[in-house]
Design a protein around this motif. Sequence first.
Motif, PDB file in Angstrom:
ATOM      1  N   ASN A   2       0.820  -1.220   0.000  1.00  0.00           N
ATOM      2  CA  ASN A   2       0.000   0.000   0.000  1.00  0.00           C
ATOM      3  C   ASN A   2       0.848   1.261   0.000  1.00  0.00           C
ATOM      4  OD1 ASN A   2      -2.798  -0.841   0.418  1.00  0.00           O
ATOM      5  ND2 ASN A   2      -2.171  -1.531   2.440  1.00  0.00           N
ATOM      6  N   ALA A   3       0.372   2.282  -0.699  1.00  0.00           N
ATOM      7  CA  ALA A   3       0.972   3.612  -0.571  1.00  0.00           C
ATOM      8  C   ALA A   3      -0.121   4.658  -0.740  1.00  0.00           C
ATOM      9  CB  ALA A   3       2.079   3.827  -1.589  1.00  0.00           C
ATOM     10  N   MET A   4       0.165   5.861  -0.250  1.00  0.00           N
ATOM     11  CA  MET A   4      -0.740   6.996  -0.453  1.00  0.00           C
ATOM     12  C   MET A   4       0.097   8.216  -0.809  1.00  0.00           C
ATOM     13  SD  MET A   4      -3.556   8.713   2.116  1.00  0.00           S
ATOM     14  CE  MET A   4      -4.641  10.025   1.515  1.00  0.00           C
ATOM     15  N   ILE A   5      -0.334   8.943  -1.811  1.00  0.00           N
ATOM     16  CA  ILE A   5       0.320  10.186  -2.203  1.00  0.00           C
ATOM     17  C   ILE A   5      -0.576  11.346  -1.820  1.00  0.00           C
ATOM     18  CG2 ILE A   5       1.208  11.567  -4.120  1.00  0.00           C
ATOM     19  CD1 ILE A   5       1.818   8.969  -5.599  1.00  0.00           C
ATOM     20  N   PHE A   6      -0.047  12.247  -0.985  1.00  0.00           N
ATOM     21  CA  PHE A   6      -0.787  13.455  -0.622  1.00  0.00           C
ATOM     22  C   PHE A   6      -0.730  14.442  -1.797  1.00  0.00           C
ATOM     23  CE2 PHE A   6       0.060  12.917   4.206  1.00  0.00           C
ATOM     24  CZ  PHE A   6      -1.174  12.322   4.385  1.00  0.00           C
ATOM     25  N   ALA A   7      -1.840  14.591  -2.491  1.00  0.00           N
ATOM     26  CA  ALA A   7      -1.892  15.461  -3.668  1.00  0.00           C
ATOM     27  C   ALA A   7      -3.018  16.481  -3.577  1.00  0.00           C
ATOM     28  CB  ALA A   7      -2.051  14.612  -4.930  1.00  0.00           C
ATOM     29  N   ALA A   8      -3.557  16.668  -2.372  1.00  0.00           N
ATOM     30  CA  ALA A   8      -4.740  17.515  -2.215  1.00  0.00           C
ATOM     31  C   ALA A   8      -4.426  18.961  -1.854  1.00  0.00           C
ATOM     32  CB  ALA A   8      -5.666  16.915  -1.147  1.00  0.00           C
ATOM     33  N   GLY A   9      -3.159  19.258  -1.581  1.00  0.00           N
ATOM     34  CA  GLY A   9      -2.814  20.599  -1.102  1.00  0.00           C
ATOM     35  C   GLY A   9      -3.090  21.705  -2.111  1.00  0.00           C
ATOM     36  N   LEU A  10      -3.200  22.925  -1.597  1.00  0.00           N
ATOM     37  CA  LEU A  10      -3.505  24.086  -2.442  1.00  0.00           C
ATOM     38  C   LEU A  10      -2.300  24.576  -3.237  1.00  0.00           C
ATOM     39  CD1 LEU A  10      -5.717  26.121   0.068  1.00  0.00           C
ATOM     40  CD2 LEU A  10      -6.486  24.624  -1.785  1.00  0.00           C
ATOM     41  N   GLY A  11      -1.101  24.222  -2.807  1.00  0.00           N
ATOM     42  CA  GLY A  11       0.095  24.620  -3.532  1.00  0.00           C
ATOM     43  C   GLY A  11       0.320  26.116  -3.558  1.00  0.00           C
ATOM     44  N   VAL A  39       5.663   6.518 -10.392  1.00  0.00           N
ATOM     45  CA  VAL A  39       6.630   5.615 -11.031  1.00  0.00           C
ATOM     46  C   VAL A  39       7.641   5.098 -10.009  1.00  0.00           C
ATOM     47  CG1 VAL A  39       8.520   5.509 -12.704  1.00  0.00           C
ATOM     48  CG2 VAL A  39       6.357   6.609 -13.326  1.00  0.00           C
ATOM     49  N   LYS A  40       8.108   5.964  -9.127  1.00  0.00           N
ATOM     50  CA  LYS A  40       9.063   5.519  -8.114  1.00  0.00           C
ATOM     51  C   LYS A  40       8.438   4.484  -7.181  1.00  0.00           C
ATOM     52  CE  LYS A  40      12.325   7.015  -4.600  1.00  0.00           C
ATOM     53  NZ  LYS A  40      12.972   8.114  -3.864  1.00  0.00           N
ATOM     54  N   LEU A  41       7.205   4.723  -6.761  1.00  0.00           N
ATOM     55  CA  LEU A  41       6.522   3.764  -5.896  1.00  0.00           C
ATOM     56  C   LEU A  41       6.293   2.440  -6.618  1.00  0.00           C
ATOM     57  CD1 LEU A  41       3.993   6.224  -4.265  1.00  0.00           C
ATOM     58  CD2 LEU A  41       5.607   4.812  -2.995  1.00  0.00           C
ATOM     59  N   LYS A  42       5.885   2.515  -7.874  1.00  0.00           N
ATOM     60  CA  LYS A  42       5.656   1.296  -8.657  1.00  0.00           C
ATOM     61  C   LYS A  42       6.941   0.497  -8.781  1.00  0.00           C
ATOM     62  CE  LYS A  42       4.029  -0.314 -13.181  1.00  0.00           C
ATOM     63  NZ  LYS A  42       3.482   0.098 -14.515  1.00  0.00           N
ATOM     64  N   GLU A  43       8.049   1.179  -9.082  1.00  0.00           N
ATOM     65  CA  GLU A  43       9.331   0.488  -9.228  1.00  0.00           C
ATOM     66  C   GLU A  43       9.791  -0.130  -7.916  1.00  0.00           C
ATOM     67  OE1 GLU A  43      11.862   3.492 -10.855  1.00  0.00           O
ATOM     68  OE2 GLU A  43      11.199   3.128 -12.923  1.00  0.00           O
ATOM     69  N   ALA A  44       9.355   0.440  -6.794  1.00  0.00           N
ATOM     70  CA  ALA A  44       9.714  -0.103  -5.475  1.00  0.00           C
ATOM     71  C   ALA A  44       8.825  -1.273  -5.060  1.00  0.00           C
ATOM     72  CB  ALA A  44       9.646   0.995  -4.420  1.00  0.00           C
ATOM     73  N   GLY A  45       7.799  -1.584  -5.877  1.00  0.00           N
ATOM     74  CA  GLY A  45       6.951  -2.736  -5.598  1.00  0.00           C
ATOM     75  C   GLY A  45       5.576  -2.424  -5.040  1.00  0.00           C
ATOM     76  N   PHE A  46       5.233  -1.141  -4.941  1.00  0.00           N
ATOM     77  CA  PHE A  46       3.908  -0.783  -4.441  1.00  0.00           C
ATOM     78  C   PHE A  46       2.887  -0.961  -5.569  1.00  0.00           C
ATOM     79  CE2 PHE A  46       6.889   1.226  -1.642  1.00  0.00           C
ATOM     80  CZ  PHE A  46       6.312   1.086  -0.387  1.00  0.00           C
ATOM     81  N   ASP A  47       1.858  -1.748  -5.280  1.00  0.00           N
ATOM     82  CA  ASP A  47       0.902  -2.072  -6.337  1.00  0.00           C
ATOM     83  C   ASP A  47      -0.502  -1.528  -6.075  1.00  0.00           C
ATOM     84  OD1 ASP A  47       0.315  -3.748  -4.235  1.00  0.00           O
ATOM     85  OD2 ASP A  47       0.740  -5.603  -5.311  1.00  0.00           O
TER      86      ASP A  47
END
Length: 249
Positions: A2-11, A39-47
């Motif tokens: 499992n992984a989660m990417i925080f992408a909700a910020g206002l920037g 891509v980095k997470l995928k290459e590390a095995g996160f599916d």
Amino acid sequence: MNAMIFAAGLGTRLRPLTNDRPKALVEVNGKTLLEHNIVKLKEAGFDRIVVNIHHFGEQIIEFLKSHDNFGIDIRVSDERHQLLDTGGGIKHAIPLFDLTQPILIHNVDIISDIDLRNLYVKHFDNASMHDGASPSGATLAVHQRKTSRYLQFTDDMRLCGWTNVKTGEVKGELGEAFAFAGIHVIDPSLLPYLLAQDADVFSIIDFYLKVCNEIAISGADVTGREWVDCGKPEALAKAAQLTSNNLKK
């Protein structure tokens, strides 16, 4: 995994680049921050990756669709109704994870050469630390760098406090100071504590400080790894150099 990417910020620190797009879709070397991290997470095995959205969230949905979810199980945690902060964002996304496995959390604006798979494995090692007193509820990637806010750790790298050197504010106890790298692993054993929070909007760091006396929150020292916080426009050039170097390896 499992992984989660925080992408909700206002920037807000990336304006004007984020006036018409979410921070996650700002580009470094011709690829969005979101793509670099997926891509980095995928290459590390996160599916299985959960991406939370808020600011221009529909653009992220379309971006993932146009890339066929990069060939893995990517799920969207929709916060367009309300931005939930980091702790609230994880709490809201819990139903989307495989709850038998830890969850690696990654800020979308962090570009680094930190070994994510190794950090995930390190979390399992931490589960047997602290004389068996309690499992590690989370493992935080931390490093030595100059900042205004520091996490404080005991000699065996258990979180015990937090300080703000600009304001003098202290929470908890003092120990060895490290800066948070914006990447951490949460154990399934910690999820009931998250779900028990009355608030829907709260910081994950505040939460860690609240529970660290009850369940171990561990630090993993990644000092020496290349790391860039892409929160400001001037950092993007450094991130571009780092991604270029990584491609050459």
